[in-house]
Scaffold this motif. Sequence first.
Motif, PDB file in Angstrom:
ATOM      1  N   ARG A 160      35.564  34.159  49.844  1.00 55.89           N
ATOM      2  CA  ARG A 160      35.373  33.057  50.809  1.00 55.89           C
ATOM      3  C   ARG A 160      34.935  31.786  50.100  1.00 55.89           C
ATOM      4  O   ARG A 160      35.390  30.685  50.439  1.00 55.89           O
ATOM      5  N   ASP A 161      34.055  31.920  49.110  1.00 54.19           N
ATOM      6  CA  ASP A 161      33.598  30.744  48.359  1.00 54.19           C
ATOM      7  C   ASP A 161      34.748  30.042  47.655  1.00 54.19           C
ATOM      8  O   ASP A 161      34.699  28.834  47.414  1.00 54.19           O
ATOM      9  N   CYS A 162      35.788  30.806  47.321  1.00 49.58           N
ATOM     10  CA  CYS A 162      36.967  30.240  46.648  1.00 49.58           C
ATOM     11  C   CYS A 162      38.063  29.871  47.631  1.00 49.58           C
ATOM     12  O   CYS A 162      39.162  29.468  47.206  1.00 49.58           O
ATOM     13  N   ALA A 163      37.777  30.011  48.923  1.00 53.99           N
ATOM     14  CA  ALA A 163      38.754  29.721  49.977  1.00 53.99           C
ATOM     15  C   ALA A 163      40.020  30.553  49.796  1.00 53.99           C
ATOM     16  O   ALA A 163      41.143  30.060  49.984  1.00 53.99           O
ATOM     17  N   LEU A 164      39.833  31.830  49.428  1.00 53.13           N
ATOM     18  CA  LEU A 164      40.943  32.746  49.222  1.00 53.13           C
ATOM     19  C   LEU A 164      40.728  34.003  50.055  1.00 53.13           C
ATOM     20  O   LEU A 164      39.594  34.367  50.381  1.00 53.13           O
ATOM     21  N   SER A 165      41.830  34.671  50.394  1.00 51.84           N
ATOM     22  CA  SER A 165      41.698  35.971  51.034  1.00 51.84           C
ATOM     23  C   SER A 165      41.198  36.977  49.999  1.00 51.84           C
ATOM     24  O   SER A 165      41.320  36.761  48.794  1.00 51.84           O
ATOM     25  N   ARG A 166      40.630  38.083  50.476  1.00 49.83           N
ATOM     26  CA  ARG A 166      40.156  39.116  49.553  1.00 49.83           C
ATOM     27  C   ARG A 166      41.307  39.627  48.693  1.00 49.83           C
ATOM     28  O   ARG A 166      41.143  39.875  47.486  1.00 49.83           O
ATOM     29  N   GLU A 167      42.502  39.788  49.295  1.00 49.98           N
ATOM     30  CA  GLU A 167      43.658  40.319  48.579  1.00 49.98           C
ATOM     31  C   GLU A 167      44.103  39.360  47.480  1.00 49.98           C
ATOM     32  O   GLU A 167      44.410  39.785  46.348  1.00 49.98           O
ATOM     33  N   HIS A 168      44.153  38.044  47.809  1.00 50.46           N
ATOM     34  CA  HIS A 168      44.567  37.060  46.809  1.00 50.46           C
ATOM     35  C   HIS A 168      43.542  36.987  45.673  1.00 50.46           C
ATOM     36  O   HIS A 168      43.899  36.918  44.482  1.00 50.46           O
ATOM     37  N   PHE A 169      42.271  37.007  46.024  1.00 51.62           N
ATOM     38  CA  PHE A 169      41.199  37.012  45.028  1.00 51.62           C
ATOM     39  C   PHE A 169      41.350  38.207  44.094  1.00 51.62           C
ATOM     40  O   PHE A 169      41.234  38.085  42.875  1.00 51.62           O
ATOM     41  N   HIS A 170      41.619  39.377  44.663  1.00 52.65           N
ATOM     42  CA  HIS A 170      41.774  40.613  43.890  1.00 52.65           C
ATOM     43  C   HIS A 170      42.960  40.505  42.933  1.00 52.65           C
ATOM     44  O   HIS A 170      42.865  40.880  41.762  1.00 52.65           O
ATOM     45  N   ARG A 171      44.086  39.991  43.424  1.00 46.24           N
ATOM     46  CA  ARG A 171      45.281  39.879  42.572  1.00 46.24           C
ATOM     47  C   ARG A 171      45.030  38.962  41.379  1.00 46.24           C
ATOM     48  O   ARG A 171      45.421  39.274  40.250  1.00 46.24           O
ATOM     49  N   ILE A 172      44.396  37.816  41.643  1.00 47.76           N
ATOM     50  CA  ILE A 172      44.142  36.863  40.562  1.00 47.76           C
ATOM     51  C   ILE A 172      43.204  37.460  39.517  1.00 47.76           C
ATOM     52  O   ILE A 172      43.455  37.393  38.307  1.00 47.76           O
ATOM     53  N   ALA A 173      42.125  38.085  39.981  1.00 45.05           N
ATOM     54  CA  ALA A 173      41.155  38.664  39.052  1.00 45.05           C
ATOM     55  C   ALA A 173      41.787  39.765  38.212  1.00 45.05           C
ATOM     56  O   ALA A 173      41.590  39.826  36.992  1.00 45.05           O
ATOM     57  N   THR A 174      42.557  40.623  38.854  1.00 44.43           N
ATOM     58  CA  THR A 174      43.171  41.737  38.130  1.00 44.43           C
ATOM     59  C   THR A 174      44.174  41.235  37.098  1.00 44.43           C
ATOM     60  O   THR A 174      44.268  41.770  35.987  1.00 44.43           O
ATOM     61  N   ARG A 175      44.902  40.183  37.446  1.00 40.04           N
ATOM     62  CA  ARG A 175      45.894  39.643  36.507  1.00 40.04           C
ATOM     63  C   ARG A 175      45.233  39.101  35.250  1.00 40.04           C
ATOM     64  O   ARG A 175      45.678  39.375  34.132  1.00 40.04           O
ATOM     65  N   TRP A 176      44.142  38.341  35.419  1.00 44.30           N
ATOM     66  CA  TRP A 176      43.567  37.656  34.273  1.00 44.30           C
ATOM     67  C   TRP A 176      42.500  38.459  33.550  1.00 44.30           C
ATOM     68  O   TRP A 176      42.215  38.200  32.372  1.00 44.30           O
ATOM     69  N   LEU A 177      41.886  39.421  34.239  1.00 44.05           N
ATOM     70  CA  LEU A 177      40.840  40.218  33.602  1.00 44.05           C
ATOM     71  C   LEU A 177      41.320  41.599  33.176  1.00 44.05           C
ATOM     72  O   LEU A 177      40.715  42.245  32.331  1.00 44.05           O
ATOM     73  N   GLY A 178      42.386  42.069  33.821  1.00 44.46           N
ATOM     74  CA  GLY A 178      42.872  43.412  33.519  1.00 44.46           C
ATOM     75  C   GLY A 178      42.136  44.489  34.292  1.00 44.46           C
ATOM     76  O   GLY A 178      42.455  45.671  34.165  1.00 44.46           O
ATOM     77  N   ILE A 179      41.147  44.109  35.102  1.00 41.25           N
ATOM     78  CA  ILE A 179      40.414  45.052  35.940  1.00 41.25           C
ATOM     79  C   ILE A 179      40.144  44.391  37.292  1.00 41.25           C
ATOM     80  O   ILE A 179      40.276  43.172  37.437  1.00 41.25           O
ATOM     81  N   SER A 180      39.761  45.185  38.268  1.00 43.89           N
ATOM     82  CA  SER A 180      39.508  44.666  39.607  1.00 43.89           C
ATOM     83  C   SER A 180      38.200  43.882  39.642  1.00 43.89           C
ATOM     84  O   SER A 180      37.328  44.058  38.774  1.00 43.89           O
ATOM     85  N   PRO A 181      38.024  43.019  40.664  1.00 43.71           N
ATOM     86  CA  PRO A 181      36.756  42.293  40.784  1.00 43.71           C
ATOM     87  C   PRO A 181      35.557  43.226  40.873  1.00 43.71           C
ATOM     88  O   PRO A 181      34.505  42.965  40.281  1.00 43.71           O
TER      89      PRO A 181
END
Length: 278
Positions: free
Chosen positions: A187-208
């Motif tokens: 919410r702080d990033c103005a993103l859905s939980r799913e979108h937040f999860h996808r971005i984090a997993t892509r760049w970190l290699g692991i889930s939030p």
Amino acid sequence: MPEPGGSRHSRVRRWHVDGQPALEQVMHHRPGQEWAPHWHDEWSIGAVLAGRCRFSLGGRRHTASAGDLLAIAPGAVHTCGLDADEGGETQVVMVYADVPWLAALGVPMPRGSARAMRQTIAAEAQDLCDSAGAAAWLRHAAATLADSAALLPAGAEPAGRAAQQVLAALQRAAVGDGTVAIDALARDCALSREHFHRIATRWLGISPGDYVRAARMARARRLLLDGWPIAQAAQACGFADQAHLTRWFSRHFGYTPGALAQAAHASPDSRVPQATAH
């Protein structure tokens, strides 16, 4: 090689310089041992003596076999798993060294995480029995891994405003007590939980969730090294109780919080070279 009927946990010990901890050695020996995503604040320099080490670094999969040297950069998120060789043996030795101590001592380090096949140097890791020997071996192994040919592929820098927001939010959460909810970060990033999860997993290699848990583990480890009682460290890092912390800590580092506390506060029996600039 572990003794028959020995502990299922890895063995850990720490060495001191002028009364302050400088090096930590961990010996992993259990086939099938797996580590949840985590990172270390220190440089991790190690050797595979028997079996095979499967590891994921920044979302990329790698394998190290007997005779390989490894370097994992501070803060690099990674997972690991051990497989036995044909004789049923697995043995990996890791030496962890504080970044300021390495810099002051003038130890040449790789530009990032690295792997190199050096059977002779790797075999020498089996005989590390005091701090002076461990420091000498680390210097030799690090110099070998500093060769650019040994560098492992590095992940790309996060691109785009959303990616930078997500990683910044997770990094802020990582320095807290670990109780922040992923929904709130999204919410702080103005993103859905799913979108937040996808971005984090892509760049970190692991889930939030895995990233925040790894941050809690790293903080718990620092608190234990600072002398905090296990129960208090568990509470400070958002765990239900000491047993809850112990289960997750063992999954991340391979040994229990009690083993680390015992190693950290044992009387230093030998010295490592003083960290004076060259």
